[in-house]
Design a protein around this motif. Structure first.
Motif, PDB file in Angstrom:
ATOM      1  N   CYS A   1       0.804  -1.219   0.000  1.00 57.84           N
ATOM      2  CA  CYS A   1       0.000   0.000   0.000  1.00 57.84           C
ATOM      3  C   CYS A   1       0.841   1.276   0.000  1.00 57.84           C
ATOM      4  O   CYS A   1       0.283   2.382  -0.016  1.00 57.84           O
ATOM      5  CB  CYS A   1      -0.949   0.002   1.196  1.00 57.84           C
ATOM      6  SG  CYS A   1      -0.104   0.023   2.798  1.00 57.84           S
TER       7      CYS A   1
ATOM      8  N   LYS B   1       3.100   4.010  -1.757  1.00 62.93           N
ATOM      9  CA  LYS B   1       3.365   4.536  -3.085  1.00 62.93           C
ATOM     10  C   LYS B   1       4.145   5.844  -2.974  1.00 62.93           C
ATOM     11  O   LYS B   1       4.000   6.596  -2.017  1.00 62.93           O
ATOM     12  CB  LYS B   1       2.062   4.802  -3.857  1.00 62.93           C
ATOM     13  CG  LYS B   1       1.122   3.604  -3.947  1.00 62.93           C
ATOM     14  CD  LYS B   1       1.752   2.436  -4.687  1.00 62.93           C
ATOM     15  CE  LYS B   1       0.802   1.246  -4.747  1.00 62.93           C
ATOM     16  NZ  LYS B   1       1.460   0.042  -5.340  1.00 62.93           N
TER      17      LYS B   1
ATOM     18  N   LEU C   1       2.146   8.133  -0.389  1.00 64.32           N
ATOM     19  CA  LEU C   1       0.719   7.841  -0.296  1.00 64.32           C
ATOM     20  C   LEU C   1       0.511   6.455   0.293  1.00 64.32           C
ATOM     21  O   LEU C   1       1.176   5.490  -0.111  1.00 64.32           O
ATOM     22  CB  LEU C   1       0.083   7.915  -1.695  1.00 64.32           C
ATOM     23  CG  LEU C   1      -1.356   7.421  -1.839  1.00 64.32           C
ATOM     24  CD1 LEU C   1      -2.306   8.292  -1.023  1.00 64.32           C
ATOM     25  CD2 LEU C   1      -1.753   7.411  -3.311  1.00 64.32           C
ATOM     26  N   ASN C   2      -0.414   6.359   1.234  1.00 67.07           N
ATOM     27  CA  ASN C   2      -0.848   5.078   1.787  1.00 67.07           C
ATOM     28  C   ASN C   2      -2.195   4.740   1.146  1.00 67.07           C
ATOM     29  O   ASN C   2      -3.224   5.303   1.515  1.00 67.07           O
ATOM     30  CB  ASN C   2      -0.978   5.174   3.311  1.00 67.07           C
ATOM     31  CG  ASN C   2      -1.559   3.920   3.936  1.00 67.07           C
ATOM     32  OD1 ASN C   2      -1.617   2.865   3.296  1.00 67.07           O
ATOM     33  ND2 ASN C   2      -1.995   4.030   5.182  1.00 67.07           N
ATOM     34  N   THR C   3      -2.204   3.824   0.197  1.00 69.76           N
ATOM     35  CA  THR C   3      -3.435   3.513  -0.523  1.00 69.76           C
ATOM     36  C   THR C   3      -4.423   2.710   0.320  1.00 69.76           C
ATOM     37  O   THR C   3      -5.574   2.521  -0.095  1.00 69.76           O
ATOM     38  CB  THR C   3      -3.137   2.733  -1.818  1.00 69.76           C
ATOM     39  OG1 THR C   3      -2.466   1.508  -1.498  1.00 69.76           O
ATOM     40  CG2 THR C   3      -2.271   3.559  -2.754  1.00 69.76           C
TER      41      THR C   3
END
Length: 273
Positions: free
Chosen positions: A39, A41, A56-58
């Protein structure tokens, strides 16, 4: 008919956990290495001048068992931030863990400007941020935390938050701040020695030779309505601490300090109001 399992003897379901890693390396102002997994990115917006990396933490947030790590390495100037506020949700089965590692070589410079971390009721988060500087390098670091969302009427009564921030120069610590916030601390209310009833707080650290000269600019930038702040400077560091009743005035104050301490440079696009 289906038998109803006995909750005392039934096996516990294994909840899915989010694991993420994102790392970017820059040489001479150009991307020379990129790693992304799970997760985690790293976005690389096209910008003029100083390169940017946006993490970014998806998974959309953090809870028990989640693991997230971000890292950068640079020998020139670099801006690193996050695409949105990180959220730590209720965690009943142990902490979520976040590690952040930055290495700045040569005469490089890092602006580590993550957006706010929002802690919800019963959150459990352990985080460690380490910035390693060479003898000639420097950095600007910001960490902001918000306890729940005031606009949604949320109240944080119980949580565990352990946050360690460390800046090293040539392997020796020059700034070290271990911070812990628990439900016991919050229960003290307005008389508490840590937050005095505030639900948003932030620390800004400028670390470079001559950082003491930035003190007048930092103090002049303070004073936004709804924010209580103070700045001090010593031994190659300028440190600003802020408390606010809500995240919105704190964000405005941080943006003013960014402008003052980055010689008028615009904040990263994800930060702009």
């Amino acid at each position: 008919m289906f038998d109803t399992p006995d909750p005392e003897t039934a096996p516990q379901a294994q909840m899915q956990r989010a694991h993420g890693e994102a790392a970017a390396r820059f040489r001479d102002g150009r991307l020379s290495g990129l790693r992304q997994q799970g997760c985690g990115k790293a976005l690389l917006p096209r910008v003029r001048g100083v390169p940017e990396v946006v993490f970014l933490n998806t998974a959309g947030g953090l809870t028990s068992g989640d693991r997230l790590s971000y890292a950068t390495e640079t020998d020139t100037r670099l801006i690193a931030t996050t695409q949105a506020a990180e959220r730590a949700y209720r965690a009943d089965h142990g902490p979520a863990r976040v590690t952040v590692r930055h290495e700045v070589h040569g005469a490089g410079w890092l602006d580590w400007l993550p957006q706010e971390t929002i802690l919800f009721d019963r959150a459990d988060l352990e985080r460690e941020t380490v910035i390693s500087l060479s003898p000639e390098a420097g950095c600007l670091m910001i960490e902001a935390v918000i306890l729940g969302r005031a606009a949604m009427g949320e109240t944080v009564k119980t949580l565990n938050f352990r946050d360690t921030r460390r800046i090293e120069r040539a392997g020796k610590p020059v700034f070290l701040e271990p911070f812990r916030l628990s439900g016991e601390t919050l229960a003290r209310g307005p008389r508490g020695a840590v937050l005095r009833g505030a639900r948003a707080f932030a620390t800004l650290v400028l670390c470079t030779r001559g950082a003491e000269d930035a003190l007048p600019a930092a103090r002049a930038a303070l004073g936004h309505e709804g924010v209580e702040g103070a700045a001090s400077a010593f031994d190659g560091k300028c440190v600003v601490r802020m408390l606010a009743a809500d995240g919105w005035p704190l964000r405005r104050q941080i943006l003013a300090l960014m402008t003052a301490l980055r010689q008028g440079a615009a904040p990263p696009r994800v930060w702009q109001l």
